[in-house]
Design a protein around this motif. Structure first.
Motif, PDB file in Angstrom:
ATOM      1  N   THR A  65       0.881  -1.169   0.000  1.00 55.13           N
ATOM      2  CA  THR A  65       0.000   0.000   0.000  1.00 55.13           C
ATOM      3  C   THR A  65       0.922   1.223   0.000  1.00 55.13           C
ATOM      4  O   THR A  65       1.756   1.371   0.890  1.00 55.13           O
ATOM      5  CB  THR A  65      -0.909   0.000   1.236  1.00 55.13           C
ATOM      6  OG1 THR A  65      -1.731  -1.165   1.183  1.00 55.13           O
ATOM      7  CG2 THR A  65      -1.795   1.227   1.266  1.00 55.13           C
ATOM      8  N   HIS A  66       0.749   2.078  -1.006  1.00 59.66           N
ATOM      9  CA  HIS A  66       1.690   3.193  -1.173  1.00 59.66           C
ATOM     10  C   HIS A  66       1.720   4.075   0.076  1.00 59.66           C
ATOM     11  O   HIS A  66       0.697   4.244   0.747  1.00 59.66           O
ATOM     12  CB  HIS A  66       1.299   4.084  -2.359  1.00 59.66           C
ATOM     13  CG  HIS A  66       1.127   3.356  -3.651  1.00 59.66           C
ATOM     14  ND1 HIS A  66       1.912   2.287  -4.019  1.00 59.66           N
ATOM     15  CD2 HIS A  66       0.250   3.552  -4.670  1.00 59.66           C
ATOM     16  CE1 HIS A  66       1.522   1.865  -5.213  1.00 59.66           C
ATOM     17  NE2 HIS A  66       0.516   2.606  -5.628  1.00 59.66           N
ATOM     18  N   PRO A  67       2.859   4.690   0.335  1.00 51.82           N
ATOM     19  CA  PRO A  67       2.919   5.681   1.417  1.00 51.82           C
ATOM     20  C   PRO A  67       1.803   6.718   1.267  1.00 51.82           C
ATOM     21  O   PRO A  67       1.548   7.212   0.169  1.00 51.82           O
ATOM     22  CB  PRO A  67       4.298   6.331   1.202  1.00 51.82           C
ATOM     23  CG  PRO A  67       5.118   5.250   0.567  1.00 51.82           C
ATOM     24  CD  PRO A  67       4.154   4.498  -0.322  1.00 51.82           C
ATOM     25  N   GLY A  68       1.124   6.984   2.382  1.00 50.28           N
ATOM     26  CA  GLY A  68       0.038   7.970   2.371  1.00 50.28           C
ATOM     27  C   GLY A  68      -1.330   7.364   2.115  1.00 50.28           C
ATOM     28  O   GLY A  68      -2.345   8.012   2.321  1.00 50.28           O
ATOM     29  N   TYR A  69      -1.361   6.108   1.658  1.00 49.75           N
ATOM     30  CA  TYR A  69      -2.633   5.414   1.405  1.00 49.75           C
ATOM     31  C   TYR A  69      -2.875   4.390   2.515  1.00 49.75           C
ATOM     32  O   TYR A  69      -1.926   3.948   3.175  1.00 49.75           O
ATOM     33  CB  TYR A  69      -2.586   4.690   0.057  1.00 49.75           C
ATOM     34  CG  TYR A  69      -2.614   5.604  -1.153  1.00 49.75           C
ATOM     35  CD1 TYR A  69      -3.796   5.808  -1.869  1.00 49.75           C
ATOM     36  CD2 TYR A  69      -1.466   6.261  -1.587  1.00 49.75           C
ATOM     37  CE1 TYR A  69      -3.830   6.632  -2.987  1.00 49.75           C
ATOM     38  CE2 TYR A  69      -1.492   7.101  -2.699  1.00 49.75           C
ATOM     39  CZ  TYR A  69      -2.679   7.281  -3.401  1.00 49.75           C
ATOM     40  OH  TYR A  69      -2.713   8.097  -4.494  1.00 49.75           O
ATOM     41  N   ARG A 183      -8.099   8.955   2.928  1.00 44.47           N
ATOM     42  CA  ARG A 183      -6.636   9.122   2.792  1.00 44.47           C
ATOM     43  C   ARG A 183      -6.211   8.977   1.335  1.00 44.47           C
ATOM     44  O   ARG A 183      -5.294   9.656   0.876  1.00 44.47           O
ATOM     45  CB  ARG A 183      -5.887   8.081   3.636  1.00 44.47           C
ATOM     46  CG  ARG A 183      -5.910   8.336   5.118  1.00 44.47           C
ATOM     47  CD  ARG A 183      -4.818   7.511   5.821  1.00 44.47           C
ATOM     48  NE  ARG A 183      -3.570   8.231   5.932  1.00 44.47           N
ATOM     49  CZ  ARG A 183      -2.363   7.651   5.926  1.00 44.47           C
ATOM     50  NH1 ARG A 183      -2.243   6.350   5.794  1.00 44.47           N
ATOM     51  NH2 ARG A 183      -1.266   8.386   6.050  1.00 44.47           N
ATOM     52  N   ALA A 184      -6.887   8.092   0.592  1.00 40.15           N
ATOM     53  CA  ALA A 184      -6.531   7.897  -0.819  1.00 40.15           C
ATOM     54  C   ALA A 184      -6.774   9.181  -1.605  1.00 40.15           C
ATOM     55  O   ALA A 184      -5.961   9.586  -2.440  1.00 40.15           O
ATOM     56  CB  ALA A 184      -7.347   6.747  -1.411  1.00 40.15           C
TER      57      ALA A 184
ATOM     58  N   PHE B 286      -7.958  19.597   2.383  1.00 39.45           N
ATOM     59  CA  PHE B 286      -8.372  20.804   3.103  1.00 39.45           C
ATOM     60  C   PHE B 286      -8.849  20.447   4.509  1.00 39.45           C
ATOM     61  O   PHE B 286      -8.554  21.144   5.468  1.00 39.45           O
ATOM     62  CB  PHE B 286      -9.460  21.534   2.319  1.00 39.45           C
ATOM     63  CG  PHE B 286      -9.457  22.997   2.579  1.00 39.45           C
ATOM     64  CD1 PHE B 286      -8.564  23.830   1.914  1.00 39.45           C
ATOM     65  CD2 PHE B 286     -10.301  23.557   3.511  1.00 39.45           C
ATOM     66  CE1 PHE B 286      -8.520  25.180   2.181  1.00 39.45           C
ATOM     67  CE2 PHE B 286     -10.272  24.914   3.785  1.00 39.45           C
ATOM     68  CZ  PHE B 286      -9.388  25.731   3.116  1.00 39.45           C
ATOM     69  N   LEU B 287      -9.576  19.362   4.607  1.00 39.80           N
ATOM     70  CA  LEU B 287      -9.911  18.799   5.910  1.00 39.80           C
ATOM     71  C   LEU B 287      -9.012  17.599   6.160  1.00 39.80           C
ATOM     72  O   LEU B 287      -8.492  17.009   5.220  1.00 39.80           O
ATOM     73  CB  LEU B 287     -11.363  18.324   5.941  1.00 39.80           C
ATOM     74  CG  LEU B 287     -12.447  19.358   5.681  1.00 39.80           C
ATOM     75  CD1 LEU B 287     -13.817  18.692   5.743  1.00 39.80           C
ATOM     76  CD2 LEU B 287     -12.363  20.472   6.701  1.00 39.80           C
ATOM     77  N   SER B 288      -8.874  17.217   7.417  1.00 41.15           N
ATOM     78  CA  SER B 288      -8.096  16.016   7.725  1.00 41.15           C
ATOM     79  C   SER B 288      -8.829  14.793   7.162  1.00 41.15           C
ATOM     80  O   SER B 288     -10.053  14.818   6.985  1.00 41.15           O
ATOM     81  CB  SER B 288      -7.949  15.868   9.234  1.00 41.15           C
ATOM     82  OG  SER B 288      -9.211  15.563   9.806  1.00 41.15           O
ATOM     83  N   PRO B 289      -8.112  13.690   6.878  1.00 39.97           N
ATOM     84  CA  PRO B 289      -8.791  12.470   6.424  1.00 39.97           C
ATOM     85  C   PRO B 289      -9.858  12.021   7.412  1.00 39.97           C
ATOM     86  O   PRO B 289     -10.913  11.526   7.014  1.00 39.97           O
ATOM     87  CB  PRO B 289      -7.658  11.441   6.337  1.00 39.97           C
ATOM     88  CG  PRO B 289      -6.423  12.244   6.145  1.00 39.97           C
ATOM     89  CD  PRO B 289      -6.652  13.535   6.898  1.00 39.97           C
ATOM     90  N   GLU B 290      -9.584  12.212   8.700  1.00 39.93           N
ATOM     91  CA  GLU B 290     -10.562  11.792   9.714  1.00 39.93           C
ATOM     92  C   GLU B 290     -11.867  12.571   9.552  1.00 39.93           C
ATOM     93  O   GLU B 290     -12.960  11.994   9.596  1.00 39.93           O
ATOM     94  CB  GLU B 290      -9.991  12.016  11.126  1.00 39.93           C
ATOM     95  CG  GLU B 290      -8.909  11.031  11.523  1.00 39.93           C
ATOM     96  CD  GLU B 290      -7.538  11.376  10.941  1.00 39.93           C
ATOM     97  OE1 GLU B 290      -7.409  12.448  10.284  1.00 39.93           O
ATOM     98  OE2 GLU B 290      -6.602  10.573  11.124  1.00 39.93           O
TER      99      GLU B 290
END
Lengths: 272, 424
Positions: A65-69, A183-184, B286-290
């Motif tokens: 899984t790529h960094p950041g994903y 995150r993706a 712009f917003l956090s992933p959470e």
């Protein structure tokens, strides 16, 4: 959980991980035989799981899984696909992988090209599906639809042959998978916002890829055009172009079996 | 003591009822008649001149590709006003360094304005609202990293007088920095910024900048108290009310019905702000992933509250609800004074009112009357009024601090306010 609080990343504690240069990433391994490194697309590892299982029938599949994903960490300062490519060159060295079949989809295919132009020393074959990464048209022609100007529903309509395959009910999915999708989206923008889904330098380097290369193309992709894919293939010496029917931008997700069969046939040298 | 800054977004309101669902980013500029735009610019400058003559200060901003705000390069308005006003302080809030490509240019522009205005510039820096990023093509991911580097650079550029310096950072590279003209105000014009996040507010307190909150209503106090904690921790004393600014809509008239009518027109700002093509409202990063995961799950972000914790939607609320939520101050001079005094006490002290005294379809005559009544009937009383005891308020904020664990929040939590002011 309050707004603004961080969620804990507890997707699946059993998923194996690997530390490369101090950065921990998730990494799935399946099957046995010739090593096949699978580089997932911008929509993450979950939509690729069926294709990974199908590929594992004919190879030792290594699917990071790529960094950041997903749950993978992001090294400080990493913000381009070029940066990612060096991360994976280090991973090849660390695992001492040889004669690798390198397979990527979309952003993963761009990443595969960025790796291959730097070194094919550890690579045997290259497969890129619905690849982004280069600029083909003139400066006022948008090669790649601006997906950040679309709603998710609009994106799914143009990206998939069957939109039902790409549609996810976030209210029903586990927290970790929703967080992975969020995150993706962020990671993809980090790597592909500007220049938009391409590296202006890459096109002039593609001639360095002197290993057997296959470009697979989900023919219902309306984020990219088929002429874009054919132009990409024409820039890599000897590359073959092969359509996948009833699939759009993510052919590994829509047609995992056909995708895996074509990849494995090419990798095993059984290509007609 | 309080300062009052007159603010309008310089809207091109003629299109507000003539668009295809988006007033920002992708509303074709064919809709803009340059003759009407010229008349409007001159009108807004005239009104700011009136504000100057009335003893009010002035606030300007910029947005991009939008009929909600024609000021797409704030330095133009600052330049004009530097020349045609006499005593007003000129606050830019903000200069969007999060998505502008060249902080050296920003330092040069703002230093020049400070000099031409003979030291009347207040520099508010912001990262930019969500829909600026599709327009500027700047990456919205990690925008705060860019913001802080740009700000650090601008401060160094404005305060370095005896050497030429080098800057090779993560985002910006310059090798021969030596800004001319040099700033009038030493060491540099006052720095302001905005936030909606308690975590960020604490950081700003540590930096001692003026912190503005925009339309935060009865969510304001926790932000101010967080700032107070950060300020006390760093400086060992309480921040004065001059460290806090609040943007509120203001509509005053001697007649109650006319005041209500004006309030409704000024609230057009909130209603027009919400008209944006959906994908531009919340760009990635712009917003956090959470927080994005929460939105994807259909959870609702924090909304506006009245003093008695009734939830309202500022984009569609009535004049009465907006007043109850501390977003609009509206009524006769006595009523507006009482509303502002009460809000100030709720904040624990607030020394800068950013007064949106014009928005949308409020006419020139109504705007001038609004400003005049405010300056003559309300402002003197606000100036004379004693602010709450800053030391006592700050000590209470410090004593009420929760343990660190429950403070572990995303730095960008408050961006929800930015991202959702215009959402839905």
């Amino acid at each position: 959980m309050e707004w603004g609080d961080a969620m804990s990343l507890t997707m699946d504690a059993a998923t194996p991980s690997l530390v490369v240069n101090g950065t921990r990433i998730d990494l799935i391994e399946r099957g046995a035989g010739r090593p096949l490194l699978f580089l997932h697309a911008e929509n993450g590892i979950e939509p690729a799981l069926a294709a990974i299982e199908a590929l594992a029938k004919g190879a030792r599949v290594i699917a990071p899984t790529h960094p950041g994903y997903g749950r993978s960490e992001l090294p400080k300062g990493m913000r381009t696909v070029d940066d990612l490519s060096y991360f994976y060159l280090d991973l090849f060295d660390q695992l001492d992988l040889r004669d690798v079949a390198l397979v990527g989809v979309s952003l993963g295919a761009w990443l595969a090209a960025e790796i291959a132009v730097k070194s094919t020393q550890r690579l045997a074959k290259l497969v890129m599906a619905n690849a982004v990464g280069i600029k083909v048209g003139d400066r006022e022609t948008r090669d790649i639809v601006d997906v950040f100007a679309l709603t998710e529903k609009e994106f799914i309509e143009i990206a998939y042959c069957d939109p039902a395959v790409g549609t996810r009910d976030y209210k029903a999915l586990p927290d970790a998978e929703v967080l992975a999708a969020a995150r993706a989206r962020e990671a993809t923008a980090r790597f592909a916002w500007n220049p938009y889904f391409h590296n202006p330098r890459l096109k002039s380097r593609l001639h360095r890829i002197r290993i057997p290369t296959l470009l697979l193309w989900g023919t219902h992709d309306r984020m990219l055009s088929e002429p874009y894919g054919r132009a990409y293939a024409a820039l890599i010496p000897g590359a073959r172009f092969e359509p996948i029917e009833r699939a759009g931008h993510f052919p590994h997700q829509e047609q995992p079996k056909a995708f895996a069969e074509k990849v494995l046939a090419f990798v095993e040298g059984k290509w007609p | 003591m309080m300062r009052v800054y007159q603010f309008t977004e310089q809207p091109y309101y003629p299109t507000w009822n003539d668009h295809a669902g988006s007033l920002r980013v992708n509303l074709l500029n064919r809709k803009c008649d340059p003759r009407i735009a010229a008349d409007l610019f001159h009108r807004y400058y005239d009104e700011w001149q009136v504000a100057d003559e009335l003893g009010l200060d002035i606030m300007l901003n910029e947005h991009h590709q939008t009929a909600t705000c024609m000021s797409s390069t704030v330095v133009v308005g600052l330049s004009v006003l530097s020349r045609i006003t006499r005593t007003a302080r000129l606050l830019v809030l903000g200069y969007p360094i999060g998505h502008r490509p060249d902080p050296l240019r920003a330092a040069e522009e703002l230093s020049t304005i400070d000099v031409i205005s003979r030291g009347r510039l207040d520099m508010g820096f912001i990262k930019g609202v969500p829909y600026e990023f599709p327009a500027s093509n700047q990456n919205p991911v990690a925008v705060m990293d860019r913001f802080w580097e740009a700000l650090d650079f601008i401060i160094k550029a404005m305060t370095t007088h005896d050497e030429i310096f080098n800057w090779e950072g993560e985002y910006f590279h310059y090798r021969q920095v030596n800004v001319w003209p040099r700033v009038w105000q030493e060491p540099h014009p006052p720095i302001w910024t905005t936030t909606g996040s308690t975590t960020q507010a604490r950081i700003l307190g540590g930096r001692g900048y003026v912190m503005a909150t925009l339309g935060s209503g009865y969510n304001t106090r926790p932000l101010y108290d967080s700032y107070r904690r950060g300020y006390v921790a760093k400086w060992g004393r309480a921040p004065g009310p001059d460290r806090f600014a609040y943007l509120g809509l203001v509509a005053v008239a001697n007649d109650k019905d006319e005041a209500r009518k004006r309030g409704d027109l000024v609230a057009g700002y909130l209603r027009s702000s919400s008209v944006v093509h959906v994908p531009f409202r919340n760009p990635p990063g712009f917003l956090s992933p959470e927080d994005n995961a929460r939105l994807m799950r259909g959870m609702t972000p924090p909304r506006s509250y009245t003093k008695d914790r009734r939830v309202i939607d500022m984009r569609s609320a009535s004049v009465e609800d907006l007043v109850a939520a501390g977003i609009l101050f509206c009524g006769t001079p006595d009523e507006v004074y009482a509303q502002l005094a009460g809000f100030c006490d709720y904040c624990g002290g607030m020394g800068n009112l950013l007064m949106m005294g014009h928005a949308g379809f409020l006419s020139h005559e109504q705007t001038v009357d609004n400003l005049t009544l405010f300056a003559r009937e309300i402002y003197p009383r606000l100036k004379a009024r004693k602010q709450p005891d800053a030391e006592r308020i700050a000590a209470e904020a410090v004593a009420a601090e929760k343990p660190a664990a429950s403070r572990a929040a995303s730095v960008r939590a408050g961006d929800l306010v930015d991202a959702t002011i215009s959402a839905r």
